[in-house]
Scaffold this motif. Structure first.
Motif, mmCIF file in Angstrom:
data_model
loop_
_atom_site.group_PDB
_atom_site.id
_atom_site.type_symbol
_atom_site.label_atom_id
_atom_site.label_comp_id
_atom_site.label_asym_id
_atom_site.label_seq_id
_atom_site.Cartn_x
_atom_site.Cartn_y
_atom_site.Cartn_z
ATOM 1 N N UNK A 22 0.418 -0.682 0.325
ATOM 2 C CA UNK A 22 -0.321 0.098 0.287
ATOM 3 C C UNK A 22 1.205 0.852 0.043
ATOM 4 N N UNK A 23 1.566 1.235 1.052
ATOM 5 C CA UNK A 23 2.352 2.296 1.258
ATOM 6 C C UNK A 23 3.950 2.487 0.008
ATOM 7 N N UNK A 29 7.137 4.469 -4.348
ATOM 8 C CA UNK A 29 8.757 3.611 -3.915
ATOM 9 C C UNK A 29 9.018 2.314 -4.202
ATOM 10 N N UNK A 30 10.148 1.700 -3.461
ATOM 11 C CA UNK A 30 10.762 0.677 -3.691
ATOM 12 C C UNK A 30 10.775 -0.177 -1.947
ATOM 13 N N UNK A 46 12.755 9.585 -0.967
ATOM 14 C CA UNK A 46 13.895 9.269 0.355
ATOM 15 C C UNK A 46 12.822 9.002 1.392
ATOM 16 N N UNK A 47 11.643 8.971 1.980
ATOM 17 C CA UNK A 47 10.526 8.484 3.543
ATOM 18 C C UNK A 47 11.545 7.046 3.141
ATOM 19 N N UNK A 48 12.066 6.949 4.535
ATOM 20 C CA UNK A 48 12.142 5.189 4.543
ATOM 21 C C UNK A 48 11.184 4.337 5.999
ATOM 22 N N UNK A 49 9.937 3.873 5.487
ATOM 23 C CA UNK A 49 9.601 3.386 6.274
ATOM 24 C C UNK A 49 9.506 2.169 6.890
ATOM 25 N N UNK A 111 -5.503 3.476 6.378
ATOM 26 C CA UNK A 111 -4.164 2.628 5.573
ATOM 27 C C UNK A 111 -5.450 1.200 5.401
ATOM 28 N N UNK A 112 -4.635 0.214 5.303
ATOM 29 C CA UNK A 112 -5.514 -1.277 4.844
ATOM 30 C C UNK A 112 -5.924 -1.821 6.523
#
Length: 130
Positions: A22-23, A29-30, A46-49, A111-112
């Motif tokens: 989802x994100x 992103x990747x 560049x946001x890291x999750x 989100x889900x």
């Protein structure tokens, strides 16, 4: 080298693989790493999750007070309507909230897995009239 470097926004959830998709799609992103209990992504900006497996994760109930807000993410977007369509297509859902006042339009979603987040128009709009 700094003592502490920028880290990750980590969300607990029952199915980290699904929430990562989802994100990843939302942030264009990747996937940067994964193991049995954690999936990591980096958004185009560049946001890291990371998404950590917790079989007992309970989604927050915000805006209802029962289970309150556990974490909240804000994202700037150029087109709120297009972003909303993408969120719904990916399995997210709008949250019923009052319109934000002021020069920025903001909308809230889940989100889900039930984590809340907001989209904020990156371009200030004229104050609402009427």
């Amino acid at each position: 080298m700094p003592l502490v470097e920028a880290g990750w926004v980590v969300l607990d959830c029952a199915e980290p693989e699904k929430l990562a998709v989802f994100y990843k799609e939302l942030l264009e992103g990747e996937e940067t790493g994964a193991n049995a209990n954690r999936v990591e992504i980096r958004g185009a900006d560049g946001l890291r999750m990371a998404f950590r497996r917790d079989a007992n994760a309970t989604p927050p109930s915000w805006p209802r007070p029962e289970n309150s807000l556990q974490a909240h993410l804000d994202f700037d977007v150029a087109d709120l309507d297009a972003a909303e369509r993408k969120i719904v297509e990916l399995g997210g859902r709008p949250l019923e909230t009052r319109d934000a006042s002021g020069p920025f339009e903001q909308r809230s979603y889940a989100d889900p897995a039930g984590h809340s987040f907001s989209l904020r128009s990156a371009t200030p709009t004229a104050p609402k009239q009427g």
